[in-house]
Write a protein that holds these residues in place. Structure first.
Motif, short mmCIF file in Angstrom:
data_model
loop_
_atom_site.label_atom_id
_atom_site.label_comp_id
_atom_site.label_asym_id
_atom_site.label_seq_id
_atom_site.Cartn_x
_atom_site.Cartn_y
_atom_site.Cartn_z
N GLU A 56 0.80 -1.30 -0.02
CA GLU A 56 -0.06 -0.10 0.03
C GLU A 56 0.95 1.23 0.05
O GLU A 56 0.59 1.98 -0.73
N GLN A 57 1.96 1.22 0.80
CA GLN A 57 2.80 2.31 0.81
C GLN A 57 3.46 2.64 -0.67
O GLN A 57 3.64 3.82 -1.02
N SER A 58 3.85 1.41 -1.03
CA SER A 58 4.64 1.53 -2.41
C SER A 58 3.60 2.09 -3.38
O SER A 58 4.18 2.97 -4.39
N VAL A 59 2.38 1.99 -3.45
CA VAL A 59 1.30 2.42 -4.29
C VAL A 59 1.18 3.95 -4.06
O VAL A 59 1.12 4.78 -4.91
N GLU A 60 1.05 4.37 -2.82
CA GLU A 60 0.99 5.88 -2.49
C GLU A 60 2.29 6.32 -2.92
O GLU A 60 2.10 7.61 -3.43
N ASN A 61 3.43 5.94 -2.88
CA ASN A 61 4.82 6.44 -3.34
C ASN A 61 4.68 6.97 -4.57
O ASN A 61 5.03 7.82 -5.10
N ALA A 62 4.27 5.64 -5.29
CA ALA A 62 4.27 5.98 -6.86
C ALA A 62 3.23 7.12 -7.40
O ALA A 62 3.53 7.62 -8.53
N LYS A 63 2.21 7.16 -6.52
CA LYS A 63 1.19 8.40 -7.05
C LYS A 63 2.11 9.85 -7.04
O LYS A 63 1.31 10.61 -7.47
N ALA A 64 2.92 9.92 -6.57
CA ALA A 64 3.86 11.22 -6.37
C ALA A 64 3.93 11.70 -7.73
O ALA A 64 4.20 12.92 -7.83
N ILE A 65 4.01 10.88 -8.90
CA ILE A 65 4.30 11.25 -10.30
C ILE A 65 2.97 11.96 -10.86
O ILE A 65 3.29 12.99 -11.51
N ASN A 66 2.03 12.03 -9.84
CA ASN A 66 0.85 12.89 -10.38
C ASN A 66 0.59 14.10 -9.81
O ASN A 66 -0.26 14.79 -10.21
N ILE A 67 1.35 14.25 -8.76
CA ILE A 67 1.40 15.53 -8.01
C ILE A 67 2.09 16.67 -8.87
O ILE A 67 3.21 16.40 -9.50
#
Length: 55
Positions: free
Chosen positions: A23-34
């Protein structure tokens, strides 16, 4: 936000981050969308330059 802020710096192409679970890996990957614009980067950098670290 910190991951995206790090990647936004000139010359930085990757940010190494840890995760304790998938779950944390998925959240970290979402940084590209910021998206952080120049004004926001300047604001964050100014706030950090005023930071006083005490031990």
């Amino acid at each position: 936000m910190v991951i995206r802020w790090t990647i936004n710096h000139p010359g930085i192409t990757v940010a190494l981050v840890g995760a304790r679970n998938a779950e944390q890996s998925v959240e970290n990957a979402k940084a590209i969308n910021i998206h952080i614009n120049g004004e926001e980067m300047e604001f964050i950098n100014n706030q950090l330059s005023d930071l006083v670290i005490v031990d």
